[in-house]
Design a protein around this motif. Structure first.
Motif, PDB file in Angstrom:
ATOM      1  N   GLU A   6       0.763  -0.982  -0.079  1.00  0.00           N
ATOM      2  CA  GLU A   6      -0.059  -0.024  -0.208  1.00  0.00           C
ATOM      3  C   GLU A   6       0.934   1.285  -0.126  1.00  0.00           C
ATOM      4  O   GLU A   6       2.035   1.258   0.523  1.00  0.00           O
ATOM      5  CB  GLU A   6      -0.976   0.118   1.278  1.00  0.00           C
ATOM      6  CG  GLU A   6      -1.885  -1.198   1.313  1.00  0.00           C
ATOM      7  CD  GLU A   6      -1.266  -2.165   2.444  1.00  0.00           C
ATOM      8  OE1 GLU A   6      -2.104  -3.134   2.859  1.00  0.00           O
ATOM      9  OE2 GLU A   6       0.234  -2.351   2.340  1.00  0.00           O
ATOM     10  N   GLY A   8       0.292   5.837  -0.398  1.00  0.00           N
ATOM     11  CA  GLY A   8      -0.563   7.195  -0.584  1.00  0.00           C
ATOM     12  C   GLY A   8      -1.327   7.622   0.780  1.00  0.00           C
ATOM     13  O   GLY A   8      -1.867   8.574   0.616  1.00  0.00           O
ATOM     14  N   ARG A  19      -5.601   9.534  -2.054  1.00  0.00           N
ATOM     15  CA  ARG A  19      -5.728   8.429  -2.694  1.00  0.00           C
ATOM     16  C   ARG A  19      -4.872   7.178  -2.401  1.00  0.00           C
ATOM     17  O   ARG A  19      -3.494   7.567  -2.670  1.00  0.00           O
ATOM     18  CB  ARG A  19      -5.675   8.753  -4.523  1.00  0.00           C
ATOM     19  CG  ARG A  19      -6.146   7.478  -5.329  1.00  0.00           C
ATOM     20  CD  ARG A  19      -6.251   7.780  -6.850  1.00  0.00           C
ATOM     21  NE  ARG A  19      -4.925   7.816  -7.330  1.00  0.00           N
ATOM     22  CZ  ARG A  19      -4.709   7.579  -8.663  1.00  0.00           C
ATOM     23  NH1 ARG A  19      -5.783   7.177  -9.505  1.00  0.00           N
ATOM     24  NH2 ARG A  19      -3.444   7.420  -9.110  1.00  0.00           N
ATOM     25  N   ALA A  21      -3.221   3.795  -2.903  1.00  0.00           N
ATOM     26  CA  ALA A  21      -2.703   2.641  -3.970  1.00  0.00           C
ATOM     27  C   ALA A  21      -2.311   1.347  -3.387  1.00  0.00           C
ATOM     28  O   ALA A  21      -1.880   1.389  -2.436  1.00  0.00           O
ATOM     29  CB  ALA A  21      -1.878   3.066  -4.946  1.00  0.00           C
ATOM     30  N   ARG A  72     -10.112  -0.186 -10.007  1.00  0.00           N
ATOM     31  CA  ARG A  72      -8.855  -1.064 -10.049  1.00  0.00           C
ATOM     32  C   ARG A  72      -8.378  -0.779 -11.590  1.00  0.00           C
ATOM     33  O   ARG A  72      -9.344  -0.620 -12.387  1.00  0.00           O
ATOM     34  CB  ARG A  72      -8.980  -2.787  -9.861  1.00  0.00           C
ATOM     35  CG  ARG A  72     -10.072  -3.182 -10.676  1.00  0.00           C
ATOM     36  CD  ARG A  72     -10.563  -4.479 -10.087  1.00  0.00           C
ATOM     37  NE  ARG A  72      -9.407  -5.611 -10.041  1.00  0.00           N
ATOM     38  CZ  ARG A  72      -9.021  -6.526  -9.380  1.00  0.00           C
ATOM     39  NH1 ARG A  72     -10.296  -6.906  -8.630  1.00  0.00           N
ATOM     40  NH2 ARG A  72      -8.082  -7.228  -9.527  1.00  0.00           N
ATOM     41  N   THR A  78      -2.731  -2.672  -9.987  1.00  0.00           N
ATOM     42  CA  THR A  78      -2.994  -1.802  -9.079  1.00  0.00           C
ATOM     43  C   THR A  78      -4.630  -1.708  -8.468  1.00  0.00           C
ATOM     44  O   THR A  78      -5.402  -1.444  -9.365  1.00  0.00           O
ATOM     45  CB  THR A  78      -2.437  -0.498  -9.262  1.00  0.00           C
ATOM     46  OG1 THR A  78      -1.099  -0.568  -9.640  1.00  0.00           O
ATOM     47  CG2 THR A  78      -2.569   0.527  -8.162  1.00  0.00           C
ATOM     48  N   TYR A  80      -7.130   0.876  -6.106  1.00  0.00           N
ATOM     49  CA  TYR A  80      -6.993   2.219  -5.710  1.00  0.00           C
ATOM     50  C   TYR A  80      -8.261   2.394  -4.645  1.00  0.00           C
ATOM     51  O   TYR A  80      -9.158   1.644  -4.848  1.00  0.00           O
ATOM     52  CB  TYR A  80      -7.196   3.379  -6.822  1.00  0.00           C
ATOM     53  CG  TYR A  80      -6.162   3.210  -7.855  1.00  0.00           C
ATOM     54  CD1 TYR A  80      -6.220   2.707  -8.815  1.00  0.00           C
ATOM     55  CD2 TYR A  80      -5.088   3.844  -7.480  1.00  0.00           C
ATOM     56  CE1 TYR A  80      -5.313   2.593  -9.953  1.00  0.00           C
ATOM     57  CE2 TYR A  80      -3.913   3.830  -8.564  1.00  0.00           C
ATOM     58  CZ  TYR A  80      -3.988   3.262  -9.703  1.00  0.00           C
ATOM     59  OH  TYR A  80      -3.181   3.177 -10.677  1.00  0.00           O
ATOM     60  N   GLN A  82      -9.990   6.046  -3.459  1.00  0.00           N
ATOM     61  CA  GLN A  82     -10.109   7.458  -3.201  1.00  0.00           C
ATOM     62  C   GLN A  82     -10.969   7.923  -2.365  1.00  0.00           C
ATOM     63  O   GLN A  82     -12.274   7.396  -2.113  1.00  0.00           O
ATOM     64  CB  GLN A  82     -10.805   7.915  -5.044  1.00  0.00           C
ATOM     65  CG  GLN A  82     -11.182   9.524  -5.009  1.00  0.00           C
ATOM     66  CD  GLN A  82      -9.667  10.296  -4.881  1.00  0.00           C
ATOM     67  OE1 GLN A  82      -8.664   9.916  -5.384  1.00  0.00           O
ATOM     68  NE2 GLN A  82      -9.558  11.421  -4.307  1.00  0.00           N
TER      69      GLN A  82
END
Length: 129
Positions: A6, A8, A19, A21, A72, A78, A80, A82
């Motif tokens: 992980e 962000g 966000r 990732a 995704r 990856t 994500y 948000q």
């Protein structure tokens, strides 16, 4: 086996955005249903959001619905998250998780912690008031 990392996380004021990732190893990311969970100090880990392997199905915890979006990018391996309109109660370590699924189940999400055998180490999110 898949490895999850992980990134962000950070410190943000209430009302702000981040966000997250989750990057994965391996070449079969599109075969994994994925989820985000979080653990606040002194509390049990809780479900945040989940997506199916094909990305067509998602689910959110009531506490984040309308503020967080899971997505995704299977080409980039990856996942994500948000996070908008952040609140102090969103402060936690956020973990991504993965479960390998057969093609028949690639449209199904999983919202229970025990469904996921693979976990990342987590990234800290701190929201100040």
């Amino acid at each position: 086996q898949v490895q999850l990392v992980e990134s962000g996380g950070g410190l943000v004021q209430a009302g702000g955005s981040l966000r997250l990732a989750c990057t994965t190893s391996g070449r079969t990311f599109s075969s994994y249903a994925m989820g985000w969970f979080r653990q606040a100090p002194g509390k049990e880990r809780e479900f945040v959001a989940a997506t199916s392997a094909n990305g067509f199905s998602t689910r959110y915890a009531d506490s984040v619905k309308g503020r967080f979006t899971i997505s995704r990018d299977n080409a980039k391996n990856t996942l994500y998250l948000q996070m908008n309109s952040l609140k102090p109660e969103d402060t936690a370590v956020y973990h991504c998780a993965a479960v390998l699924v057969v093609p028949l189940y690639n449209g199904i999400y999983y919202a229970r912690e025990r469904d996921y055998p693979y976990w990342g180490q987590g990234t800290q999110v701190t929201v100040s008031s």
